[in-house]
Write a protein that holds these residues in place. Structure first.
Motif, PDB file in Angstrom:
ATOM      1  N   SER A 175       0.813  -1.281  -0.065  1.00 19.91           N
ATOM      2  CA  SER A 175       0.037  -0.032   0.202  1.00 19.91           C
ATOM      3  C   SER A 175       1.026   1.207   0.070  1.00 19.91           C
ATOM      4  N   THR A 176       0.794   2.160  -0.874  1.00 21.74           N
ATOM      5  CA  THR A 176       1.585   3.185  -1.060  1.00 21.74           C
ATOM      6  C   THR A 176       1.313   4.402  -0.141  1.00 21.74           C
ATOM      7  N   ARG A 177       0.062   4.237   0.377  1.00 22.27           N
ATOM      8  CA  ARG A 177      -0.371   5.251   1.229  1.00 22.27           C
ATOM      9  C   ARG A 177      -1.090   4.513   2.728  1.00 22.27           C
ATOM     10  N   LEU A 178      -0.164   3.650   3.400  1.00 22.57           N
ATOM     11  CA  LEU A 178      -0.915   2.877   4.431  1.00 22.57           C
ATOM     12  C   LEU A 178      -1.103   3.752   5.446  1.00 22.57           C
ATOM     13  N   SER A 179      -2.268   3.770   6.326  1.00 23.22           N
ATOM     14  CA  SER A 179      -2.427   4.530   7.400  1.00 23.22           C
ATOM     15  C   SER A 179      -2.262   3.798   8.609  1.00 23.22           C
ATOM     16  N   PRO A 180      -0.975   3.882   9.395  1.00 22.80           N
ATOM     17  CA  PRO A 180      -0.865   2.911  10.399  1.00 22.80           C
ATOM     18  C   PRO A 180      -1.984   3.218  11.560  1.00 22.80           C
TER      19      PRO A 180
END
Length: 363
Positions: free
Chosen positions: A186-191
């Motif tokens: 995922s290039t924009r993973l939200s932790p």
């Protein structure tokens, strides 16, 4: 049973391929390469995998034959070794990948391999348990048993790499990828979001086992994202939160006091994204901290079953959750540290490299 000459021929092939050099790839490379899954790129990737998987799988089959203390002869370990030999054969018998049809056939075949190896972790754990039983329980482990730990670390690290390469290649064939997702990355993973999902899963497990579960409070920037492999982070977070919830639950089970929440803090640094999971579950004695990272101890009471949360990667009861989570963190250049205050609680620090440049650590 394979006939003698066939078995010997396979053994010779395994030895030949196992002697070749492995090639590591980085998260950034996988992301840039996979951003354009053209027919030509997929063909190149399949040609690389045809060779690379042969080498890595052959090495693991060799490792499984040379485990110390007779571990290689345990029924569960022999079963795993046979899976690796079968997969090695499948890859070697498939023709060279020269065109789109070859590539699609190759992709179907590695899909099958991935399923065949779904239960490697619990089956290996069973082998370790069989060895423990033969030796009269954990106390009787002979000096030098840390060799088992090092070999298993190597074995599992390599397994993470093999599954990542296979999973990434399969995922690049998805005709409708989600926006911002390249294969498994995922290039924009939200932790923050992953922490929330993992916490809900872990609380559900705690509720099922204990009838109630402490709260989980999550702190951090909800808009912050970075490139990472979502299933890897989910697996690590689930494991760590589950352990914290269990510790708090057991600590406060017979108390009138309200169980304190588990706290998750997500920090975004220039090099690392760090996630801290903090509990007030009474902590771990210092003498027990080193045991957390070995495969030869388990804290859960009952012997585990093989069904598996996360597609056969459930680790409760095997005592494998923490060491394997650390390997997942290290695979892309991060780490896992656990710091405990006996009599108070435990803090787990999950460091994830945000640069994505570190090569796979190839055992």
């Amino acid at each position: 049973m394979a006939s003698e000459p066939v078995a010997r021929a396979v053994a010779e092939e395994v030895a030949r391929w196992g002697g070749m050099r492995q090639t590591g790839v980085s998260l950034r490379y996988m992301m840039e390469f996979g951003a354009r899954p053209t027919e030509r790129n997929l063909l190149l990737a399949a040609q690389f995998l045809h060779k690379e998987l042969s080498i890595r799988i052959a090495r693991r089959a060799q490792d499984l034959d040379s485990l110390p203390f007779g571990l290689s002869t345990k029924p569960a370990i022999l079963k795993v070794r046979d899976w690796y030999l079968d997969s090695f054969r499948d890859i070697r018998y498939v023709p060279e990948v020269r065109n789109r049809d070859d590539e699609l056939a190759f992709t179907q075949m590695i899909k099958m391999i991935r399923v065949r190896h779904n239960n490697v972790v619990p089956t290996m754990a069973l082998g370790v348990q069989q060895l423990k039983k033969d030796m009269g329980g954990t106390r009787a482990f002979p000096p030098g048993s840390d060799v088992i730990h090092q070999l298993l670390d190597r074995f599992y690290m390599s397994r993470i790499g093999i599954r990542m390469l296979i999973g990434q290649h399969i995922a690049l064939h998805d005709p409708y990828p989600e926006p911002g997702v390249v294969g498994l990355i995922s290039t924009r993973l939200s932790p923050m979001l992953v922490a929330q999902i993992a916490s809900e899963d872990a609380r559900a497990v705690c509720m099922r086992e204990h009838g109630s579960a402490p709260d989980v409070n999550i702190y951090g920037d909800p808009n912050f994202t970075f490139p990472y492999v979502t299933p890897h982070l989910q697996l690590m977070m689930f494991e760590l939160v589950k352990n914290s919830l269990r510790a708090v639950q057991e600590q406060y089970m017979n108390s009138d006091k309200h169980a304190p929440p588990v706290r998750i803090i997500v920090a975004d640094g220039a090099e690392d994204v760090t996630i801290k999971i903090s509990d007030e579950g009474g902590g771990i004695p210092r003498s027990g901290l080193s045991r957390l990272f070995t495969y030869l101890y388990s804290t859960a009471e009952n012997s585990p079953d093989l069904d598996g949360h996360n597609g056969g990667v459930t680790m409760a009861g095997y005592g494998f959750g923490i060491p394997i989570s650390r390997l997942y963190a290290r695979y892309f250049g991060g780490d896992l540290q656990i710091i405990s205050m006996e009599g108070y609680g435990t803090d787990a620090y999950l460091h994830l490299s945000r640069l994505g440049d570190s090569e796979e650590p190839l055992p």
